[in-house]
Each structure stands twice: as C-alpha cells, then as structure tokens.
Scaffold this motif. Sequence first.
Motif, mmCIF file in Angstrom:
data_model
loop_
_atom_site.group_PDB
_atom_site.id
_atom_site.type_symbol
_atom_site.label_atom_id
_atom_site.label_comp_id
_atom_site.label_asym_id
_atom_site.label_seq_id
_atom_site.Cartn_x
_atom_site.Cartn_y
_atom_site.Cartn_z
ATOM 1 N N LEU A 52 0.804 -1.227 0.000
ATOM 2 C CA LEU A 52 0.000 0.000 0.000
ATOM 3 C C LEU A 52 0.835 1.274 0.000
ATOM 4 O O LEU A 52 0.325 2.345 -0.336
ATOM 5 C CB LEU A 52 -0.932 0.027 1.221
ATOM 6 N N MET A 53 2.092 1.174 0.381
ATOM 7 C CA MET A 53 2.917 2.377 0.462
ATOM 8 C C MET A 53 3.001 3.082 -0.884
ATOM 9 O O MET A 53 3.056 2.441 -1.928
ATOM 10 C CB MET A 53 4.339 2.017 0.909
ATOM 11 N N GLY A 54 3.028 4.386 -0.837
ATOM 12 C CA GLY A 54 3.205 5.138 -2.073
ATOM 13 C C GLY A 54 2.645 6.537 -1.952
ATOM 14 O O GLY A 54 1.995 6.892 -0.971
ATOM 15 N N THR A 55 2.899 7.346 -2.964
ATOM 16 C CA THR A 55 2.338 8.698 -3.038
ATOM 17 C C THR A 55 1.267 8.702 -4.119
ATOM 18 O O THR A 55 1.535 8.373 -5.279
ATOM 19 C CB THR A 55 3.419 9.731 -3.363
ATOM 20 N N TYR A 56 0.076 9.018 -3.717
ATOM 21 C CA TYR A 56 -1.083 8.983 -4.620
ATOM 22 C C TYR A 56 -1.755 10.357 -4.642
ATOM 23 O O TYR A 56 -1.686 11.120 -3.672
ATOM 24 C CB TYR A 56 -2.111 7.948 -4.147
ATOM 25 N N GLU A 57 -2.447 10.615 -5.745
ATOM 26 C CA GLU A 57 -3.196 11.874 -5.868
ATOM 27 C C GLU A 57 -4.559 11.739 -5.204
ATOM 28 O O GLU A 57 -5.336 10.833 -5.534
ATOM 29 C CB GLU A 57 -3.387 12.235 -7.341
ATOM 30 N N LEU A 58 -4.831 12.642 -4.268
ATOM 31 C CA LEU A 58 -6.185 12.789 -3.747
ATOM 32 C C LEU A 58 -6.895 13.771 -4.657
ATOM 33 O O LEU A 58 -6.390 14.857 -4.927
ATOM 34 C CB LEU A 58 -6.161 13.327 -2.317
ATOM 35 N N ALA A 59 -8.047 13.388 -5.160
ATOM 36 C CA ALA A 59 -8.727 14.221 -6.161
ATOM 37 C C ALA A 59 -10.193 14.416 -5.814
ATOM 38 O O ALA A 59 -10.867 13.487 -5.350
ATOM 39 C CB ALA A 59 -8.595 13.597 -7.543
ATOM 40 N N ALA A 60 -10.650 15.650 -6.033
ATOM 41 C CA ALA A 60 -12.085 15.951 -5.990
ATOM 42 C C ALA A 60 -12.606 15.851 -7.419
ATOM 43 O O ALA A 60 -12.048 16.460 -8.340
ATOM 44 C CB ALA A 60 -12.320 17.342 -5.420
ATOM 45 N N VAL A 61 -13.656 15.074 -7.615
ATOM 46 C CA VAL A 61 -14.144 14.760 -8.961
ATOM 47 C C VAL A 61 -15.620 15.140 -9.075
ATOM 48 O O VAL A 61 -16.416 14.882 -8.162
ATOM 49 C CB VAL A 61 -13.968 13.253 -9.267
ATOM 50 N N VAL A 62 -15.972 15.762 -10.207
ATOM 51 C CA VAL A 62 -17.368 16.095 -10.501
ATOM 52 C C VAL A 62 -17.688 15.578 -11.893
ATOM 53 O O VAL A 62 -17.021 15.936 -12.875
ATOM 54 C CB VAL A 62 -17.610 17.622 -10.436
ATOM 55 N N ASN A 63 -18.671 14.694 -11.964
ATOM 56 C CA ASN A 63 -19.102 14.120 -13.248
ATOM 57 C C ASN A 63 -17.921 13.517 -14.027
ATOM 58 O O ASN A 63 -17.774 13.712 -15.235
ATOM 59 C CB ASN A 63 -19.815 15.180 -14.101
ATOM 60 N N GLY A 64 -17.047 12.835 -13.286
ATOM 61 C CA GLY A 64 -15.920 12.163 -13.928
ATOM 62 C C GLY A 64 -14.734 13.056 -14.233
ATOM 63 O O GLY A 64 -13.711 12.581 -14.741
ATOM 64 N N LYS A 65 -14.829 14.335 -13.933
ATOM 65 C CA LYS A 65 -13.746 15.265 -14.202
ATOM 66 C C LYS A 65 -13.089 15.711 -12.899
ATOM 67 O O LYS A 65 -13.773 16.106 -11.956
ATOM 68 C CB LYS A 65 -14.270 16.497 -14.947
ATOM 69 N N THR A 66 -11.775 15.661 -12.861
ATOM 70 C CA THR A 66 -11.025 16.094 -11.677
ATOM 71 C C THR A 66 -11.007 17.617 -11.628
ATOM 72 O O THR A 66 -10.560 18.273 -12.561
ATOM 73 C CB THR A 66 -9.578 15.566 -11.725
ATOM 74 N N VAL A 67 -11.511 18.170 -10.515
ATOM 75 C CA VAL A 67 -11.580 19.627 -10.384
ATOM 76 C C VAL A 67 -10.504 20.173 -9.439
ATOM 77 O O VAL A 67 -10.250 21.380 -9.435
ATOM 78 C CB VAL A 67 -12.976 20.067 -9.910
ATOM 79 N N ALA A 68 -9.885 19.303 -8.641
ATOM 80 C CA ALA A 68 -8.774 19.718 -7.768
ATOM 81 C C ALA A 68 -8.055 18.462 -7.293
ATOM 82 O O ALA A 68 -8.679 17.417 -7.091
ATOM 83 C CB ALA A 68 -9.275 20.529 -6.582
ATOM 84 N N GLN A 69 -6.745 18.582 -7.138
ATOM 85 C CA GLN A 69 -5.991 17.395 -6.710
ATOM 86 C C GLN A 69 -4.697 17.808 -6.016
ATOM 87 O O GLN A 69 -4.186 18.914 -6.214
ATOM 88 C CB GLN A 69 -5.667 16.503 -7.897
ATOM 89 N N ALA A 70 -4.168 16.865 -5.214
ATOM 90 C CA ALA A 70 -2.888 17.068 -4.539
ATOM 91 C C ALA A 70 -2.391 15.711 -4.054
ATOM 92 O O ALA A 70 -3.190 14.816 -3.743
ATOM 93 C CB ALA A 70 -3.027 18.036 -3.371
ATOM 94 N N PRO A 71 -1.069 15.545 -3.984
ATOM 95 C CA PRO A 71 -0.529 14.250 -3.557
ATOM 96 C C PRO A 71 -0.547 14.086 -2.040
ATOM 97 O O PRO A 71 -0.331 15.040 -1.291
ATOM 98 C CB PRO A 71 0.910 14.291 -4.077
ATOM 99 N N ILE A 72 -0.819 12.868 -1.608
ATOM 100 C CA ILE A 72 -0.683 12.479 -0.202
ATOM 101 C C ILE A 72 0.128 11.186 -0.160
ATOM 102 O O ILE A 72 -0.203 10.216 -0.837
ATOM 103 C CB ILE A 72 -2.042 12.273 0.486
ATOM 104 N N LYS A 73 1.179 11.223 0.617
ATOM 105 C CA LYS A 73 2.031 10.043 0.762
ATOM 106 C C LYS A 73 1.484 9.149 1.867
ATOM 107 O O LYS A 73 1.279 9.600 2.998
ATOM 108 C CB LYS A 73 3.463 10.475 1.087
#
Length: 572
Positions: free
Chosen positions: A158-179
């Motif tokens: 599970l370890m890793g840095t992934y993008e946390l994303a807010a999505v509306v209708n399948g489109k990413t409207v904001a994102q940022a990485p969380i390790k």
Amino acid sequence: MGTKQIVRFCLALTISAAMLLEITAPHMAMADAAQRAKSTLLNDKSEPTKIISTQVKNTPTLKLDSHVASMTKKRTIKARFKLPKGTDIKKISWTYGGKPLSEWKSYKNRGYNGAPFITVTQVKAEHAEVTASINFGLTYGTENLAEPSLQRPLYASLMGTYELAAVVNGKTVAQAPIKLVPYDSFRTYDELKPEIDAITAQAAQKNDRYIKTLSIGKSVEGRDIYMTVVAKDQATIDKYQNVTHPAMLNDPAKLENDIQSGAFGDYQVPIWINNIHPNEAPGFDAIINYFKTMALDKNVTYKTTLSNGKSSTVTLNMDDALEHVFFLFLYTENPDGRVHTERYNAEYFDLNRDNSYQTQPETRSITEQIAKWSPISFLDLHGFDKNFLIEPTTPPHDPNIEYDLLMDNMVEQAKAMGEAGIANTKYDYYHIPYEEHRKTVENPKYVSKGTSSGWDDASPAYTAVFAMHHGAMGHTLETPESNEESTKALYYSVAAATDFVMQKKEKLFLNQLKVYERGINNIDDRSVDRYLVNAKNQVIGRPRHGNENFFLSITFCRSIKVFKKIRWKPIG
C-alpha cells in the motif's frame, strides 16, 4: 603439543565443521519454504493492486494542511479548493490513486475486506470555496504493524504517493498528492541516499561538522550498504585511524599510560549505530533521524529517570558530544531486505546469525568495518519485544569475552537507554535480560515480566556479540512495536547512550584497552569466570580442560604453520 597431535586436533576441527554444515541443511529447506511463502504472499489476490496514478495536467491544486498519511495513526487532513462555477457541491466525489475511497478497504479476516479506512466528512462550501476533512484511519486496525496477527510485509503493498482528487461528473476539479506510509518517519531504501545527501548539503551551510558517507560494500542484489561518519572535524578521524586505533592494536598498555598522564591529548571514540533486520523498520528510521540531529541540530533534550527514582531532563549539546565521540551510522546491513520488506537477505540468510562464518557479502562488509573501527559502543536496533528489551543477555555467555571489563558498564548503559526510551514515549517498562536472570537467581520467587532465560550471547554469530569481541559494549535493542512511537524509543535510547559514553569516556576506553592488552599478552584473567555458569547457575568458569590458560598458546599458533605445510592425499 607435537605435530601429530596438532594434526589430530585440526582434523577433529575439520570434522566438527563438516558436522555443523550438515546441521545447517534443514535451514536451507526452511529458506525454500520461506521463498514459497513469499511467492504465495505476493500473489495473494486478496491484496489490492497498487495503483500509480498520474497527475491530471492543468488541474487546480487541492490545498492540504498535510501531505502525509500514516497507516498506524488516525489523522484528519484538511482540504480546500475553489468550487467551479455552476457546480453542485453534492455531486463532488473523491478518489485516491484513481480509486474511489470506498475501495480503500481496511485489513480484516486476512484480507482487505473491512470498512474503508479513508473517508470524507464535513464537506462545506462558503464563498465558492469547498472545505472538507479527509480522514485516514488505521489501515490494519492497529497502531502496531508488528502485531502477531499480521503478516509484516503487508504494508509494502500500500505504500506510495497517490493523488487525492475531488471529482465532478468524472472530471477532476482539484488534486494534490498524499504520501501513505506505515508511520511518519518511514523511508524506503530508495529514499535513503537522497535524504543523506540533502542533510549533508544543509549541514555544510549550517556548521562545519565532518560528514562523510560511503558505500562499504554491496548486497547480494548489488545495492550499496551505506555508512555515514559524523565527527567534529577531519582531524578527529585522522587521529583515530592513524594514531589511536593502531596504538590500541599494537601497544594498548602504552596508550593507557599516555591517556592517564595526559600525554595523548584530546581524543574521540566511536559509537556505532546499526540495523540488521530492515523489516524491523523503526531501527532503520531511528538511525536516519538521529543522524539528522547530529548533523544539523545544536541540542537534543530528553527526559529520563535517575537511579534515585527522580525525573530529570537532559540537554545534550551536539558540539559538546563531538568533543568526546564520533558516530558511525550503518542505516541497514541488509538493503535488499528493506526493498523487499524482509528480515532475510536476498539469499534468505539471517545476517544476524552469520557473523561467525561470514558466508554473505553483507556480513563480510560489516565485520570488516567493525575490525577497522573497534567501536566503544555498538547499538544494534531491532524489534520486536512487547516489553522493550535491551541487552546485555542471559547466560550462557561466550567464554572468549572479557565480561569483567564490559558487563557492569553495559548494564549501566542499558539502564540509561531504557530510562530515556520510556520517559519520552508511551511505554512504561523495559527490561535487561542479564538483570532479569540475576534477579531470578537471587530470589527464586521473583517473577520476571521480561526475559530471564534463553536470550544468550554464547555465539559471536550475532553482530552485537561479534562487536564485543572487539571490546565494544554490544547491545541489541528490541522495541515493542512497529510504528512512530517505537522509532522515538530507539532515538532517545541512542541519545542516552551518547550521553553515557560522553560522561564516562576515559573509564570506558581504558577498559576497552585492557581487553586488547589481555589479547596481546594472551592473558586468561580469572575475573571472567564468575560470569560463566551452567544450567544450574553454578559458576564453572572458562573450559580450560586442565590447562592453565584457556586461550591457545603462542607456541601452538606458530605450530599451525606446520599443519598448513602438510601435503594431503585424497582418500580413495
């Protein structure tokens, strides 16, 4: 002893070695079984596939108050972003690594079958700005990744840095990485050298401490085994390597006299901080944390409890420390194990059982350096013991070690480490096996909460015991858990050991020189005998077998050359 007797003796040794090799055969079968188990684990379909997501270009940044989430500590990360015009806040969904948060299942019943460990709450919109709480729970339902119910390598999937994303209708409207890490201080092997280099560069701008990192060898799979030396200056290391250490080996009695008279001048002694089993993860990370402190900080302050039971606060000044000691940071003896989250090396050898025979390249690299530096204190950071174990050990003891010169100081240093370890963490107990055994012998009714038997130093196969053969106070430390708290316990234990050596440097070093003096003069000191007991705790001393001296005589050692010159004919 005549030549024929020497030949018989050496033949007996050869046969014994062959028998030992036969005994090790089952371990090879165990290694095969371990390899099969590893393959089964890595192919377990109950584990989620690690998704490496790429950042969506030209997407607004999701502002976070933290970019690190821990598997062992509940954490809420505050997020906010601008809501696109005309967007209904109720239609916002959230993904992590491209997966809906509902798919990040916690571990339950030997699989990722539990409730999601990532949730979103308190989603609000005000003046076109959305705020939300991203809640990371306990991935494995515990704050301790060394729980017996867990298979330790699980967290690697599970370890890793992934993008946390807010999505509306399948489109990413904001994102940022969380390790996502097992605990905050956790580093992978690949992160080690870049962090060492960054700390070293920062130290060069901040102070003039001597910092040198080198690869002392390669692992089975070809990875570097890194060691960092930290000292007051280059002159410290030059004097130790060119003057002090040669004097230890060649004329320790003269060096003793020169130190006591003041003729030798200023000198520093080495403290070695070590990790062997990289799946016992806090050891690796505590070493990096302490290196960072020694490289960059002016002071480290910690709590402790004095021998009279009173609480105390110690402020350890780094510059003062480096007037007395220098450091050898061996982050891990087993780089391949850190990469694969394994106790063993890539050949499935436990390196902490290999110091006698030195069959593995990693072990040979370490033992060579121990001989090169002869540290005064050797701290081997391990896990896991629920009661926080700090050596010295129980009997049986190795008759080759000069316990009368080491044991009292080792017990005192262990107490200093233990008191600091528990005073600065949630833990409230530590134990020293040697002391627990002593208490049970003195009082048969004593009930030990720790280890009072079966934790011995009878063999130099263990790295800390091997270091004791070089006159070091060799300690294995076993923390209770795999998490940030145990990392802190080790960190403050090392700080207390540093202070202990600083305060008692001359006494400790003179004792170490006595070890070398006895070796050069082939002295079998009877003061050691009282530490050597049988299973009934009766003092039996060194096994001299009727001889005056336990150690091989110089005459015998020279006679070995005769044995080497004998030409052997093949049998049959």
